[in-house]
Design a protein around this motif. Sequence first.
Motif, PDB file in Angstrom:
ATOM      1  N   ALA A 274       1.327  -1.450   0.008  1.00  5.59           N
ATOM      2  CA  ALA A 274       0.093  -0.247  -0.237  1.00  5.59           C
ATOM      3  C   ALA A 274       0.892   1.107   0.139  1.00  5.59           C
ATOM      4  CB  ALA A 274      -0.656   0.124   1.262  1.00  5.59           C
ATOM      5  N   ALA A 275       0.120   2.250  -0.331  1.00  7.82           N
ATOM      6  CA  ALA A 275       1.346   3.553  -0.280  1.00  7.82           C
ATOM      7  C   ALA A 275       1.384   3.812   1.326  1.00  7.82           C
ATOM      8  CB  ALA A 275       0.221   4.773  -0.865  1.00  7.82           C
ATOM      9  N   LEU A 276       3.353   4.353   1.070  1.00  9.64           N
ATOM     10  CA  LEU A 276       3.324   5.030   2.253  1.00  9.64           C
ATOM     11  C   LEU A 276       4.202   6.506   2.091  1.00  9.64           C
ATOM     12  CD1 LEU A 276       5.882   1.760   2.658  1.00  9.64           C
ATOM     13  CD2 LEU A 276       3.482   2.370   4.150  1.00  9.64           C
ATOM     14  N   SER A 277       3.769   7.661   3.036  1.00 11.37           N
ATOM     15  CA  SER A 277       4.152   8.955   2.635  1.00 11.37           C
ATOM     16  C   SER A 277       5.561   8.821   3.274  1.00 11.37           C
ATOM     17  CB  SER A 277       3.486   9.233   4.020  1.00 11.37           C
ATOM     18  OG  SER A 277       4.729   9.080   5.345  1.00 11.37           O
ATOM     19  N   ASN A 278       6.291  10.369   2.646  1.00 12.21           N
ATOM     20  CA  ASN A 278       7.854  10.217   2.453  1.00 12.21           C
ATOM     21  C   ASN A 278       8.169   9.722   4.282  1.00 12.21           C
ATOM     22  OD1 ASN A 278       8.489  10.820  -0.204  1.00 12.21           O
ATOM     23  ND2 ASN A 278       6.602  12.667   0.099  1.00 12.21           N
ATOM     24  N   LYS A 279       7.681  10.714   5.276  1.00 15.63           N
ATOM     25  CA  LYS A 279       8.351  10.072   6.226  1.00 15.63           C
ATOM     26  C   LYS A 279       8.208   8.683   6.741  1.00 15.63           C
ATOM     27  CE  LYS A 279       7.290  12.186  10.859  1.00 15.63           C
ATOM     28  NZ  LYS A 279       6.493  13.172  11.045  1.00 15.63           N
ATOM     29  N   GLN A 280       6.835   7.471   6.487  1.00 13.52           N
ATOM     30  CA  GLN A 280       6.553   6.668   6.880  1.00 13.52           C
ATOM     31  C   GLN A 280       8.022   5.500   5.740  1.00 13.52           C
ATOM     32  OE1 GLN A 280       2.640   5.834   5.806  1.00 13.52           O
ATOM     33  NE2 GLN A 280       2.340   4.899   7.074  1.00 13.52           N
ATOM     34  N   VAL A 281       8.811   6.086   4.957  1.00 13.13           N
ATOM     35  CA  VAL A 281       9.796   5.225   4.075  1.00 13.13           C
ATOM     36  C   VAL A 281      10.916   5.656   5.297  1.00 13.13           C
ATOM     37  CG1 VAL A 281      10.772   5.539   2.081  1.00 13.13           C
ATOM     38  CG2 VAL A 281       8.637   5.027   1.864  1.00 13.13           C
ATOM     39  N   VAL A 282      10.964   7.221   4.687  1.00  7.36           N
ATOM     40  CA  VAL A 282      11.941   7.279   6.341  1.00  7.36           C
ATOM     41  C   VAL A 282      12.339   6.341   7.278  1.00  7.36           C
ATOM     42  CG1 VAL A 282      13.807   8.330   6.710  1.00  7.36           C
ATOM     43  CG2 VAL A 282      12.935   8.920   4.904  1.00  7.36           C
ATOM     44  N   VAL A 283      11.597   6.369   8.502  1.00  4.83           N
ATOM     45  CA  VAL A 283      11.335   5.713   9.343  1.00  4.83           C
ATOM     46  C   VAL A 283      11.124   4.446   9.067  1.00  4.83           C
ATOM     47  CG1 VAL A 283       9.515   5.654  11.317  1.00  4.83           C
ATOM     48  CG2 VAL A 283      10.050   7.766  10.358  1.00  4.83           C
ATOM     49  N   MET A 284      10.738   3.616   8.492  1.00  2.00           N
ATOM     50  CA  MET A 284      10.609   2.307   8.468  1.00  2.00           C
ATOM     51  C   MET A 284      12.301   1.905   7.777  1.00  2.00           C
ATOM     52  SD  MET A 284       7.200   1.270   6.427  1.00  2.00           S
ATOM     53  CE  MET A 284       5.562   1.773   7.636  1.00  2.00           C
ATOM     54  N   ALA A 285      12.938   2.911   7.360  1.00  4.05           N
ATOM     55  CA  ALA A 285      14.097   2.239   6.670  1.00  4.05           C
ATOM     56  C   ALA A 285      15.390   2.466   7.852  1.00  4.05           C
ATOM     57  CB  ALA A 285      14.579   3.215   5.332  1.00  4.05           C
ATOM     58  N   ARG A 286      14.953   3.323   8.387  1.00  3.12           N
ATOM     59  CA  ARG A 286      15.877   3.481   9.768  1.00  3.12           C
ATOM     60  C   ARG A 286      15.407   1.891  10.587  1.00  3.12           C
ATOM     61  NH1 ARG A 286      16.577   8.879  13.547  1.00  3.12           N
ATOM     62  NH2 ARG A 286      17.724  10.268  11.523  1.00  3.12           N
ATOM     63  N   GLY A 287      14.680   1.678  11.181  1.00  2.51           N
ATOM     64  CA  GLY A 287      14.422   0.753  10.997  1.00  2.51           C
ATOM     65  C   GLY A 287      15.122  -0.447  11.119  1.00  2.51           C
ATOM     66  N   MET A 288      15.063  -0.665   9.714  1.00  4.87           N
ATOM     67  CA  MET A 288      15.355  -2.123   9.087  1.00  4.87           C
ATOM     68  C   MET A 288      16.798  -2.092   9.323  1.00  4.87           C
ATOM     69  SD  MET A 288      14.356  -3.548   4.906  1.00  4.87           S
ATOM     70  CE  MET A 288      12.469  -3.429   6.118  1.00  4.87           C
ATOM     71  N   LEU A 289      17.497  -0.698   9.139  1.00  6.01           N
ATOM     72  CA  LEU A 289      18.927  -0.760   9.506  1.00  6.01           C
ATOM     73  C   LEU A 289      19.817  -0.376  10.877  1.00  6.01           C
ATOM     74  CD1 LEU A 289      19.456   2.824   6.888  1.00  6.01           C
ATOM     75  CD2 LEU A 289      19.950  -0.306   6.601  1.00  6.01           C
TER      76      LEU A 289
END
Length: 317
Positions: A274-289
């Motif tokens: 599903a669509a993600l906001s720009n903020k969600q993409v960055v927060v989730m990428a932080r968590g994944m790293l």
Amino acid sequence: MEATKRMAVLVGCNYPNTKYELHGCINDVMAMRETLMNRFGFEESNIQVLTDEPGSLLMPTGANIKCSLGRMVGKAKSGDVLFFHYSGHGTRVPSMKHGNFSRQDEAIVPCDFNLITDIDFRRLVNRLPKGTSFTMISDSCHSGGLIDKEKEQIGPSTIINDEKLQLRCTPDAAKAKTIPFQSILQHLSLHTNINTTDIGTHLLESFGADASLKFQLDSRELDTIDSLKPDAGILLSGCQANESSADMNPDNAAGKAYGAFSNAIENVLKENPAALSNKQVVVMARGMLKKQGLGQQHPCLYCSDENAEAMFLCQNP
């Protein structure tokens, strides 16, 4: 009425056969190319790819990258979605801005070392027609703040979730995607044979009018390049301005090299159709790293308040 367009410029620099060689950058942009077409509706003819692999049709020199970006912005109309993905080395240079001589500014390092700086990206965003969007992913060291004067949404001045988690060691397979300023200065000095520590002198001697605006304008002229309020620039950076982004080269036959941030974004998108906001993409990428042991690398988001909550690449909810 002309249909809206989705256009992209993708740049991967591996610097082959040099002491600065990376391994995953071309893989990053080729993976993103498939994602743009399969998920976000970009047509192949509207995606330009620049890589420095042997036999490449268009090398990612500073002039070629800026020309490709300028041509994309020049074609843009209201409603169009523009995207730039860079994977390669980054660096920091002494600030040329009036009153900020102790500061350092951010730049990406094209294959010919003709630096593209935060001022160049600010000028590019200022050219955008009203109603367009310009999303930039920079998977490079020191990439926070690469669009000059863009508002920080997630970064060193903000606290996101559990920022104080204990950091784990960086995996052995990781290599920092940075070329120190002194190394760039030395590299350019060998070509110009000019005895000066002023990097602008070397860049102007080597590249002339193709050099960054940062080195063509004096400090007071640089002050006149303002951000538009609000503007259409959206920067997702692989790390903060004082941090490194990792190039991962797994030590096994099945492993495929990749940029840690680019790979994190790809995985976030795969796990969330599903669509993600720009903020969600960055927060989730932080968590994944963090889960991958790359807690020293903190992706950032720079954009207007409105664009922070807007859908990444304008995907329909």
